[in-house]
Design a protein around this motif. Structure first.
Motif, PDB file in Angstrom:
ATOM      1  N   GLY A   1     -22.362   5.849  -5.056  1.00  0.00           N
ATOM      2  CA  GLY A   1     -22.382   7.125  -5.772  1.00  0.00           C
ATOM      3  C   GLY A   1     -21.417   8.125  -5.164  1.00  0.00           C
ATOM      4  N   LEU A   2     -21.600   9.379  -5.512  1.00  0.00           N
ATOM      5  CA  LEU A   2     -20.700  10.439  -5.024  1.00  0.00           C
ATOM      6  C   LEU A   2     -20.699  10.556  -3.502  1.00  0.00           C
ATOM      7  CD1 LEU A   2     -21.191  13.321  -7.627  1.00  0.00           C
ATOM      8  CD2 LEU A   2     -19.192  11.858  -7.300  1.00  0.00           C
ATOM      9  N   ALA A   3     -21.864  10.350  -2.895  1.00  0.00           N
ATOM     10  CA  ALA A   3     -21.972  10.482  -1.431  1.00  0.00           C
ATOM     11  C   ALA A   3     -21.050   9.503  -0.704  1.00  0.00           C
ATOM     12  CB  ALA A   3     -23.411  10.262  -0.989  1.00  0.00           C
ATOM     13  N   ALA A   4     -20.801   8.346  -1.304  1.00  0.00           N
ATOM     14  CA  ALA A   4     -19.954   7.334  -0.661  1.00  0.00           C
ATOM     15  C   ALA A   4     -18.519   7.824  -0.458  1.00  0.00           C
ATOM     16  CB  ALA A   4     -19.954   6.048  -1.485  1.00  0.00           C
ATOM     17  N   PHE A   5     -18.081   8.744  -1.308  1.00  0.00           N
ATOM     18  CA  PHE A   5     -16.712   9.274  -1.183  1.00  0.00           C
ATOM     19  C   PHE A   5     -16.536  10.145   0.058  1.00  0.00           C
ATOM     20  CE2 PHE A   5     -16.785   8.354  -5.765  1.00  0.00           C
ATOM     21  CZ  PHE A   5     -15.614   7.607  -5.855  1.00  0.00           C
ATOM     22  N   PHE A   6     -17.648  10.570   0.647  1.00  0.00           N
ATOM     23  CA  PHE A   6     -17.564  11.461   1.807  1.00  0.00           C
ATOM     24  C   PHE A   6     -18.068  10.815   3.090  1.00  0.00           C
ATOM     25  CE2 PHE A   6     -17.286  14.071  -1.920  1.00  0.00           C
ATOM     26  CZ  PHE A   6     -16.203  14.877  -1.603  1.00  0.00           C
ATOM     27  N   LYS A   7     -18.156   9.475   3.077  1.00  0.00           N
ATOM     28  CA  LYS A   7     -18.522   8.753   4.299  1.00  0.00           C
ATOM     29  C   LYS A   7     -17.418   8.974   5.328  1.00  0.00           C
ATOM     30  CE  LYS A   7     -22.191   6.303   3.074  1.00  0.00           C
ATOM     31  NZ  LYS A   7     -23.464   6.363   3.697  1.00  0.00           N
ATOM     32  N   GLY A   8     -17.812   9.345   6.516  1.00  0.00           N
ATOM     33  CA  GLY A   8     -16.838   9.521   7.590  1.00  0.00           C
ATOM     34  C   GLY A   8     -16.139  10.868   7.595  1.00  0.00           C
TER      35      GLY A   8
ATOM     36  N   CYS B   1     -11.172   5.413  -0.339  1.00  0.00           N
ATOM     37  CA  CYS B   1     -10.623   4.425  -1.285  1.00  0.00           C
ATOM     38  C   CYS B   1      -9.462   3.658  -0.663  1.00  0.00           C
ATOM     39  CB  CYS B   1     -10.174   5.118  -2.564  1.00  0.00           C
ATOM     40  SG  CYS B   1     -11.566   5.783  -3.500  1.00  0.00           S
ATOM     41  N   LYS B   2      -8.599   4.350   0.058  1.00  0.00           N
ATOM     42  CA  LYS B   2      -7.471   3.692   0.734  1.00  0.00           C
ATOM     43  C   LYS B   2      -7.981   2.667   1.749  1.00  0.00           C
ATOM     44  CE  LYS B   2      -5.637   5.513   4.214  1.00  0.00           C
ATOM     45  NZ  LYS B   2      -5.231   5.376   5.534  1.00  0.00           N
ATOM     46  N   THR B   3      -9.014   3.042   2.493  1.00  0.00           N
ATOM     47  CA  THR B   3      -9.586   2.137   3.487  1.00  0.00           C
ATOM     48  C   THR B   3     -10.171   0.900   2.815  1.00  0.00           C
ATOM     49  OG1 THR B   3     -10.036   3.981   4.968  1.00  0.00           O
ATOM     50  CG2 THR B   3     -11.246   1.951   5.384  1.00  0.00           C
ATOM     51  N   LEU B   4     -10.861   1.104   1.693  1.00  0.00           N
ATOM     52  CA  LEU B   4     -11.418  -0.036   0.962  1.00  0.00           C
ATOM     53  C   LEU B   4     -10.293  -0.964   0.494  1.00  0.00           C
ATOM     54  CD1 LEU B   4     -13.787  -1.570  -0.297  1.00  0.00           C
ATOM     55  CD2 LEU B   4     -13.556  -0.089  -2.306  1.00  0.00           C
TER      56      LEU B   4
ATOM     57  N   SER C   1       0.814  -1.223   0.000  1.00  0.00           N
ATOM     58  CA  SER C   1       0.000   0.000   0.000  1.00  0.00           C
ATOM     59  C   SER C   1       0.846   1.272   0.000  1.00  0.00           C
ATOM     60  CB  SER C   1      -0.940  -0.006   1.205  1.00  0.00           C
ATOM     61  OG  SER C   1      -0.195   0.027   2.399  1.00  0.00           O
ATOM     62  N   TYR C   2       2.123   1.159  -0.343  1.00  0.00           N
ATOM     63  CA  TYR C   2       3.010   2.329  -0.342  1.00  0.00           C
ATOM     64  C   TYR C   2       2.522   3.406  -1.311  1.00  0.00           C
ATOM     65  CZ  TYR C   2       7.273   5.104  -0.566  1.00  0.00           C
ATOM     66  OH  TYR C   2       8.180   6.139  -0.522  1.00  0.00           O
ATOM     67  N   SER C   3       2.203   3.027  -2.553  1.00  0.00           N
ATOM     68  CA  SER C   3       1.751   4.012  -3.532  1.00  0.00           C
ATOM     69  C   SER C   3       0.406   4.610  -3.109  1.00  0.00           C
ATOM     70  CB  SER C   3       1.662   3.409  -4.936  1.00  0.00           C
ATOM     71  OG  SER C   3       0.741   2.347  -4.941  1.00  0.00           O
ATOM     72  N   THR C   4      -0.434   3.797  -2.484  1.00  0.00           N
ATOM     73  CA  THR C   4      -1.714   4.296  -1.985  1.00  0.00           C
ATOM     74  C   THR C   4      -1.484   5.326  -0.880  1.00  0.00           C
ATOM     75  OG1 THR C   4      -2.668   2.142  -2.461  1.00  0.00           O
ATOM     76  CG2 THR C   4      -3.940   3.584  -1.039  1.00  0.00           C
TER      77      THR C   4
END
Length: 153
Positions: free
Chosen positions: A106-113, A70-73, A12-15
């Motif tokens: 959708g877009l809202a998922a990118f702002f969870k948390g 995305c990193k968490t996923l 996960s270094y690049s992430t």
């Protein structure tokens, strides 16, 4: 590392870089912009350092929340999310993570948390900047006093 090899450490270094570079860039820019407004002469001023540090943490956390999602996923390989969009096997790469997050919510998922990230980062960055500015002030003042005492000025 026994089964996956040394490469597992760097998976996960690049992430992490994709996440940390924008976060730190926004963080420093926001801090400096806030200091320009609140403390234009750049004197030691704990209040301005705390407020600027908290704002820097809040803004950088909010802006980079989609990257963190995305990193968490990628790091957790959340099976529920992956199965809900018919992804089987191992998810890899930020581009795949972005597509998957979008397909899941959708877009809202990118702002969870986002709220939790902002609330976590604000005191953390406020404390970090306050400590940094205190030691910068303290060490500079100490050096100046030593120079005055030894007659160098």
């Amino acid at each position: 590392t026994h089964t996956e090899g040394v490469g597992a450490f760097y998976r996960s270094y690049s992430t992490q870089l994709t996440m940390n570079i924008p976060f730190q860039a926004v963080h420093f820019i926001t801090y400096e912009l806030m200091q320009e407004q609140l403390n234009p002469h750049r004197h030691y001023n704990p209040g301005s350092h705390i407020v600027s540090g908290a704002a820097a943490g809040a803004v950088s956390a909010a802006i980079t929340t989609p990257l963190d999602v995305c990193k968490t996923l990628l790091n957790t390989q959340e099976n529920v999310a992956l199965t809900s969009v018919n992804v089987s096997g191992h998810l890899s790469g930020m581009a795949n993570a972005f597509r998957t997050v979008y397909r899941v919510g959708g877009l809202a998922a990118f702002f969870k948390g986002i709220q939790a990230r902002v609330i976590y980062q604000m005191p953390s960055t406020a404390i970090a900047w306050s400590v940094y500015e205190f030691f910068k002030y303290f060490l500079t003042k100490q050096k100046l006093e030593q120079e005055v005492a030894s007659g160098q000025l």
